[in-house]
Design a protein around this motif. Structure first.
Motif, PDB file in Angstrom:
ATOM      1  N   TYR A 129       0.840  -1.199   0.000  1.00 10.34           N
ATOM      2  CA  TYR A 129       0.000   0.000   0.000  1.00 10.34           C
ATOM      3  C   TYR A 129       0.879   1.255   0.000  1.00 10.34           C
ATOM      4  N   LYS A 130       1.887   1.256   0.865  1.00 12.93           N
ATOM      5  CA  LYS A 130       2.791   2.403   0.950  1.00 12.93           C
ATOM      6  C   LYS A 130       3.506   2.618  -0.383  1.00 12.93           C
ATOM      7  N   LEU A 131       3.970   1.525  -0.984  1.00 10.61           N
ATOM      8  CA  LEU A 131       4.626   1.641  -2.287  1.00 10.61           C
ATOM      9  C   LEU A 131       3.668   2.172  -3.350  1.00 10.61           C
ATOM     10  N   SER A 132       2.394   1.762  -3.276  1.00  9.23           N
ATOM     11  CA  SER A 132       1.417   2.224  -4.268  1.00  9.23           C
ATOM     12  C   SER A 132       1.159   3.720  -4.154  1.00  9.23           C
ATOM     13  N   LYS A 133       1.380   4.275  -2.983  1.00 11.59           N
ATOM     14  CA  LYS A 133       1.217   5.711  -2.798  1.00 11.59           C
ATOM     15  C   LYS A 133       2.461   6.478  -3.237  1.00 11.59           C
ATOM     16  N   LYS A 134       3.594   5.776  -3.277  1.00 13.26           N
ATOM     17  CA  LYS A 134       4.860   6.419  -3.602  1.00 13.26           C
ATOM     18  C   LYS A 134       5.223   6.273  -5.084  1.00 13.26           C
ATOM     19  N   HIS A 135       4.887   5.120  -5.690  1.00  8.09           N
ATOM     20  CA  HIS A 135       5.288   4.829  -7.061  1.00  8.09           C
ATOM     21  C   HIS A 135       4.086   4.418  -7.897  1.00  8.09           C
ATOM     22  N   THR A 136       4.247   4.482  -9.214  1.00 12.98           N
ATOM     23  CA  THR A 136       3.216   4.011 -10.135  1.00 12.98           C
ATOM     24  C   THR A 136       3.876   3.199 -11.239  1.00 12.98           C
ATOM     25  N   GLY A 137       3.059   2.486 -11.977  1.00 10.97           N
ATOM     26  CA  GLY A 137       3.526   1.767 -13.159  1.00 10.97           C
ATOM     27  C   GLY A 137       4.573   0.715 -12.875  1.00 10.97           C
ATOM     28  N   SER A 138       5.562   0.648 -13.758  1.00 13.47           N
ATOM     29  CA  SER A 138       6.573  -0.407 -13.660  1.00 13.47           C
ATOM     30  C   SER A 138       7.461  -0.252 -12.427  1.00 13.47           C
ATOM     31  N   VAL A 139       7.654   0.971 -11.968  1.00 14.67           N
ATOM     32  CA  VAL A 139       8.464   1.168 -10.761  1.00 14.67           C
ATOM     33  C   VAL A 139       7.754   0.550  -9.561  1.00 14.67           C
ATOM     34  N   PHE A 140       6.448   0.809  -9.449  1.00 12.36           N
ATOM     35  CA  PHE A 140       5.673   0.210  -8.361  1.00 12.36           C
ATOM     36  C   PHE A 140       5.728  -1.307  -8.445  1.00 12.36           C
ATOM     37  N   GLU A 141       5.532  -1.848  -9.629  1.00 18.17           N
ATOM     38  CA  GLU A 141       5.524  -3.296  -9.798  1.00 18.17           C
ATOM     39  C   GLU A 141       6.882  -3.906  -9.440  1.00 18.17           C
ATOM     40  N   THR A 142       7.954  -3.287  -9.872  1.00 18.22           N
ATOM     41  CA  THR A 142       9.299  -3.786  -9.562  1.00 18.22           C
ATOM     42  C   THR A 142       9.559  -3.755  -8.064  1.00 18.22           C
ATOM     43  N   GLU A 143       9.246  -2.638  -7.428  1.00 16.32           N
ATOM     44  CA  GLU A 143       9.449  -2.513  -5.973  1.00 16.32           C
ATOM     45  C   GLU A 143       8.570  -3.505  -5.213  1.00 16.32           C
ATOM     46  N   ALA A 144       7.328  -3.658  -5.642  1.00 17.38           N
ATOM     47  CA  ALA A 144       6.404  -4.572  -4.979  1.00 17.38           C
ATOM     48  C   ALA A 144       6.882  -6.016  -5.109  1.00 17.38           C
ATOM     49  N   LYS A 145       7.335  -6.391  -6.286  1.00 20.00           N
ATOM     50  CA  LYS A 145       7.835  -7.757  -6.481  1.00 20.00           C
ATOM     51  C   LYS A 145       9.068  -8.018  -5.629  1.00 20.00           C
ATOM     52  N   TYR A 146       9.917  -7.030  -5.487  1.00 17.74           N
ATOM     53  CA  TYR A 146      11.086  -7.176  -4.621  1.00 17.74           C
ATOM     54  C   TYR A 146      10.645  -7.443  -3.180  1.00 17.74           C
ATOM     55  N   GLU A 147       9.687  -6.663  -2.695  1.00 18.20           N
ATOM     56  CA  GLU A 147       9.196  -6.845  -1.319  1.00 18.20           C
ATOM     57  C   GLU A 147       8.507  -8.203  -1.158  1.00 18.20           C
ATOM     58  N   LEU A 148       7.740  -8.618  -2.159  1.00 21.66           N
ATOM     59  CA  LEU A 148       7.073  -9.928  -2.102  1.00 21.66           C
ATOM     60  C   LEU A 148       8.091 -11.061  -2.091  1.00 21.66           C
ATOM     61  N   ASP A 149       9.121 -10.964  -2.913  1.00 19.57           N
ATOM     62  CA  ASP A 149      10.184 -11.976  -2.927  1.00 19.57           C
ATOM     63  C   ASP A 149      10.864 -12.058  -1.566  1.00 19.57           C
ATOM     64  N   LYS A 150      11.164 -10.899  -1.012  1.00 18.74           N
ATOM     65  CA  LYS A 150      11.834 -10.839   0.293  1.00 18.74           C
ATOM     66  C   LYS A 150      10.961 -11.479   1.377  1.00 18.74           C
ATOM     67  N   GLU A 151       9.678 -11.159   1.365  1.00 20.04           N
ATOM     68  CA  GLU A 151       8.762 -11.730   2.368  1.00 20.04           C
ATOM     69  C   GLU A 151       8.601 -13.230   2.165  1.00 20.04           C
ATOM     70  N   TYR A 152       8.534 -13.665   0.919  1.00 25.48           N
ATOM     71  CA  TYR A 152       8.425 -15.096   0.622  1.00 25.48           C
ATOM     72  C   TYR A 152       9.628 -15.843   1.207  1.00 25.48           C
ATOM     73  N   HIS A 153      10.825 -15.352   0.942  1.00 26.12           N
ATOM     74  CA  HIS A 153      12.030 -16.002   1.471  1.00 26.12           C
ATOM     75  C   HIS A 153      12.046 -15.987   2.997  1.00 26.12           C
ATOM     76  N   ARG A 154      11.626 -14.876   3.589  1.00 24.59           N
ATOM     77  CA  ARG A 154      11.602 -14.794   5.050  1.00 24.59           C
ATOM     78  C   ARG A 154      10.652 -15.829   5.638  1.00 24.59           C
ATOM     79  N   LEU A 155       9.468 -15.956   5.040  1.00 20.32           N
ATOM     80  CA  LEU A 155       8.483 -16.930   5.525  1.00 20.32           C
ATOM     81  C   LEU A 155       8.982 -18.362   5.368  1.00 20.32           C
ATOM     82  N   VAL A 156       9.476 -18.690   4.182  1.00 25.10           N
ATOM     83  CA  VAL A 156       9.935 -20.056   3.908  1.00 25.10           C
ATOM     84  C   VAL A 156      11.151 -20.400   4.770  1.00 25.10           C
ATOM     85  N   ASP A 157      12.062 -19.453   4.925  1.00 24.14           N
ATOM     86  CA  ASP A 157      13.243 -19.702   5.757  1.00 24.14           C
ATOM     87  C   ASP A 157      12.881 -19.910   7.224  1.00 24.14           C
TER      88      ASP A 157
END
Length: 133
Positions: free
Chosen positions: A75-103
């Motif tokens: 949500y915070k990223l969506s307020k700060k970025h739009t378009g491909s920048v938002f998507e790239t930043e969001a995917k980075y955060e999702l990847d990081k959270e996925y690894h944290r959960l699985v680890d």
């Protein structure tokens, strides 16, 4: 041109003057309150929607916090970025959270499914990173 330290100090002191701050709050207070009320309502809606996603997946109440945290990051990223920048930043955060959960021992397929749904809520197409990522 480099400003002298005395000029910088004077400008700083003027900014923290109590009368100046009071005047600014008085001038903008109603607008600030209106904007904050709208933002808080939006956040409550998003958190309720994410909680609904978690309930659909049967996430235990003790595990809600990590998923709520990633939802609020997106949500915070969506307020700060739009378009491909938002998507790239969001995917980075999702990847990081996925690894944290699985680890930490969370089931990888369940983590992927939940994060995929949260990403979709923010109109992001995401899938879990491969082992090489």
């Amino acid at each position: 041109m480099v400003r002298e330290a005395t000029t910088r100090i004077a400008k700083y002191k003027a900014k923290i003057d109590a009368d100046v701050i009071r005047a600014r709050i008085a001038a903008y207070g109603d607008n600030m309150k209106t904007l904050q009320e709208a933002r808080q309502a939006e956040i409550a809606t998003i958190q309720n929607d994410i909680k609904g996603i978690l309930d659909e997946h049967g996430v235990a109440p003790t595990l809600v916090l990590p998923f709520m945290r990633i939802g609020m990051k997106l949500y915070k990223l969506s307020k700060k970025h739009t378009g491909s920048v938002f998507e790239t930043e969001a995917k980075y955060e999702l990847d990081k959270e996925y690894h944290r959960l699985v680890d930490s021992g969370f089931d990888a397929s369940k983590a992927e499914a939940i994060l995929k749904d949260i990403a979709a809520y923010f109109n992001i197409s995401w899938s879990a990173p491969t082992a090489a990522s």
